[in-house]
Enzyme design. Structure first.
Site, PDB file in Angstrom:
ATOM      1  N   GLU A   1       0.839  -1.189   0.000  1.00 14.16           N
ATOM      2  CA  GLU A   1       0.000   0.000   0.000  1.00 14.16           C
ATOM      3  C   GLU A   1       0.871   1.235   0.000  1.00 14.16           C
ATOM      4  OE1 GLU A   1      -2.075   3.422   1.927  1.00 14.16           O
ATOM      5  OE2 GLU A   1      -0.493   2.205   2.840  1.00 14.16           O
ATOM      6  N   SER A   2       0.489   2.244  -0.790  1.00 11.17           N
ATOM      7  CA  SER A   2       1.198   3.520  -0.846  1.00 11.17           C
ATOM      8  C   SER A   2       2.648   3.295  -1.273  1.00 11.17           C
ATOM      9  CB  SER A   2       1.080   4.228   0.503  1.00 11.17           C
ATOM     10  OG  SER A   2       1.463   5.576   0.401  1.00 11.17           O
ATOM     11  N   ALA A   3       3.621   3.641  -0.431  1.00 14.96           N
ATOM     12  CA  ALA A   3       5.015   3.382  -0.786  1.00 14.96           C
ATOM     13  C   ALA A   3       5.250   1.900  -1.025  1.00 14.96           C
ATOM     14  CB  ALA A   3       5.932   3.885   0.327  1.00 14.96           C
TER      15      ALA A   3
END
Length: 550
Positions: free
Chosen positions: A234-236
């Site tokens: 998720e995200s990074a």
């Protein structure tokens, strides 16, 4: 033998093989790795094996170097507590005006919160969570979690993987959950020409790759199938997954067969030796007392952890005024990332595997509080031009003002009229940043690859906090809470198809039918949305980003 034991002692994992174990420990589940007995922690229908080192501690002369595999395991390893978290950057404090609901501050604080687990550079460990009845012949699919946090914060202790495993058992598709740590900030993503020339850029991504190699070597002992690995983040963490797909000429080396990305894809970043990254490196060197050293990198390896962290903490973070333009995102280094990720996506190659990627509707809201002092059109234009598109003409950037008007009703959080306009430019900034960094790159990603390999895409419109819409990260509660997106993920990890079990049908993405599975917090709970929203805006941002990556 002594050196192997010393390595385990340094990680706090060794329970001397000559010592008598308490009776309650003797009855706990175990796994044999090399010449070691690994003791796990039972928890209902699952067993957790925590804090297993997958690489040598990157300390001393191994700081700011590529990860080295862990030596063979020996003795008895007590894997019932989380291993160390990696050293993290202290995010800039977020100051919210009184008009922002208190629940928003609580949500952001949750993003920035640290786990109650020790911090150390000696942190390259992973967790393996398995069904309680798994055995070496089970050959279960493996879901490998890479956490987010802007490449500045986060750890493998954050999300409850045991919930995912327990849910997978409930729905008849048992999987194994693995979560790795990787180096962060100045310890894992230091830039500059010296770093590039030494071949030690993007070390955090190399750490992830080393963990994937560990999984190939050892996951069978836990009941996993090394040929059925899905990487997921998720995200990074999602951006990391995309870069793992891009590296090595798109050759997965058999390390994974599928990918799942929540709010992350090939990002609009440039080169590791850009002037911005070089100036950050130079400042880190100066603040660490290494500016007069003959070899600054060697000097950085010798300074104390506290000194290097203090230097890192002076740099921008995603919660500061620079917002998404931090020095800690991965950049092209000519090796792990040959070219800027978005450019490389279009030029190829990339791993030809099935994947899922999606976004929250209001991706930009929680990262746009750092610029509440930007209040006029001219200030907005200057900010975007100087912070994100530094090599683009002012006239070209000015078109963004027309595409993303200051009218609060047009901004994010979307469909809220004039509400939640915490400053005259906040909702415009949130709309722009959400598209610039997440929605537009995701659309480019799926549209470029949908005709070449199986692709599924989603849009989460689930709002759990009033005032910021369906904000970045809100889908995590669904995935790690037994919701429908989590069930789709489990089925995809197990079968390479998210559909089945009578669930709402999720069609493959295609240019002819660019449909997004949409999750809602009201009826209908699931429906399909055409991936055509803000088409002109995103096309223009993509054009600028490809020509002038950050």
């Amino acid at each position: 033998m002594i050196s192997r034991l010393s390595c385990l002692v340094s990680l706090g994992l060794l329970v001397g093989s000559a010592l008598a174990l308490p009776e309650d420990v003797q009855t706990q589940p175990t796994v044999i790795l090399d010449e070691a007995t690994v003791i796990g922690q039972p928890n209902g229908t699952v067993v957790k094996y925590l804090g297993l080192p997958f690489a040598q501690p990157p300390i001393g002369d191994l700081r700011l170097r590529l990860p080295k595999p862990a030596p063979p395991y020996t003795g008895t390893i007590n894997a019932t507590a989380f291993g160390n978290q990696c050293i993290q950057k202290t995010p800039a404090p977020v100051s919210l005006p009184s008009t922002v609901p208190a629940s928003v501050g609580t949500y952001i604080a949750g993003f920035l919160a640290r786990q109650d687990v020790p911090f150390s550079e000696d942190c390259l460990n992973l967790n393996v969570i398995v069904p309680a009845d798994a055995h070496p012949e089970s050959k279960l699919p493996v879901a490998v979690w890479i956490y987010g946090g802007g490449f500045e914060i986060g750890s493998n202790a954050v999300e409850p993987g045991e919930v995912v495993v327990a849910r997978s058992i409930e729905i008849g598709h048992p999987v194994i959950f693995v979560a790795m740590n990787y180096r962060l900030g100045a310890f894992g993503f230091l830039g500059g020409s010296e770093v590039k020339d030494a071949g030690v850029a993007n070390l955090g991504l190399h750490d992830q790759r080393e963990a994937l190699r560990w999984i190939q070597k050892y996951i069978s002992a836990f009941g996993g199938d090394p040929e059925k690995v899905m990487i997921w983040g998720e995200s990074a963490g999602a951006a990391s997954v995309a870069m793992q797909m891009q590296t090595n000429g798109g050759d997965t080396e058999g390390l994974f067969r599928a990918a799942f990305m929540e709010s992350g894809s090939p990002v609009s970043t440039a080169y590791v030796d850009s002037p911005y990254l070089q100036s950050t490196y130079d400042q880190i060197v100066t603040d660490s007392g290494c500016s007069n050293a003959t070899d600054a990198l060697e000097c950085l390896r010798a300074v104390s952890t506290e000194v290097l962290k203090a230097a890192m903490d002076k740099t921008p973070s995603f919660s500061s005024y620079q917002q998404l333009n931090t020095p800690w995102f991965p950049r092209a280094d000519g090796t792990f990332i040959p070219r800027p990720p978005q450019q490389q996506l279009l030029e190829g190659p990339i791993a030809s595997i099935p994947f899922i990627v999606g976004n929250d509707v209001d991706e930009g809201t929680i990262v746009s509080f750092g610029t509440l002092n930007v209040t006029t059109d001219d200030e907005f234009l200057e900010y975007v031009n100087s912070n994100y598109y530094r090599n683009t003409s002012r006239a070209a950037v000015a078109k963004i003002l027309d595409l993303y008007p200051a009218d609060p009703a047009a901004g994010s959080p979307y469909n809220t009229g004039d509400e939640f306009a915490y400053s005259p430019q906040y909702k415009r900034m949130a709309a722009f940043q959400g598209d610039f960094f997440l929605h537009a790159p995701r659309r480019t990603f799926v549209q470029h690859l949908a005709e070449k390999q199986p692709v599924y895409s989603y849009l989460s419109n689930v709002r759990t906090v009033d005032g910021i819409g369906a904000a970045h990260g809100m889908e995590l509660a669904d995935v790690f809470g037994g919701g429908p997106l989590g069930d789709y993920l489990i089925r995809f990890a197990a079968t390479l198809d998210p559909n089945g079990d009578g669930a709402f049908e999720w069609p493959r993405y295609s240019k002819a039918a660019p449909l997004l599975l949409t999750l809602n917090d009201q009826e209908p709970a699931l429906n399909l949305t055409a991936d055509t929203y803000r088409a002109e805006q995103m096309a223009y941002l993509t054009k600028l980003s490809l020509a002038d990556p950050m």
